[in-house]
Write a protein that holds these residues in place. Structure first.
Motif: not given
Length: 131
Positions: A38-62
């Motif tokens: 899964k990390a291999g498939r979503r590698r670009a997304d994981v790196v982008a999340a770390v680079a931007l310093g954001i996550g999906n916590g707010r969306a999950e809360s909503i």
């Protein structure tokens, strides 16, 4: 995987992504193999999340609040009432309820004082002119 998201930069995150999952996958640990894929498939997304310093916590809360509200509103007769309740719960506004003091009395008093002050000012000007 948590360490990857705690990495300071995207370069560090990429280095961590290269290291630990492959070692676990080589040992054929079932859950680790699944995470590595899964990390291999979503590698670009994981790196982008770390680079931007954001996550999906707010969306999950909503999403969670929406599900809870939909369960609460199970007996609604139409979807419009459910949507209204969702909008109320997710808004930042705090509507004044009928039994709460909305400050209308204060506003009325201030308006009355303003009108009285204008009337008194007209009287004083009239007296000053000698009319």
């Amino acid at each position: 995987m948590r360490a990857v998201f705690r990495a300071g930069t995207a370069v560090e995150a990429e280095a961590m992504l290269d290291g630990w999952p492959r070692g676990a996958a080589c040992r054929e640990i079932g859950p680790a193999v699944a995470v590595e894929k899964k990390a291999g498939r979503r590698r670009a997304d994981v790196v982008a999340a770390v680079a931007l310093g954001i996550g999906n916590g707010r969306a999950e809360s909503i999403n969670n609040k929406t599900k809870v509200t939909a369960r609460m509103g199970h007996g609604f007769r139409n979807a419009g009432n459910l949507v209204a309740l969702l909008m109320l719960r997710r808004s930042d506004g705090h509507p004044a309820l009928p039994w709460e003091d909305r400050g209308e009395d204060r506003r009325k008093v201030d308006e009355r004082r303003g009108r009285d002050g204008e009337r008194d000012g007209k009287r004083r000007r009239k007296v000053a002119r000698g009319s």
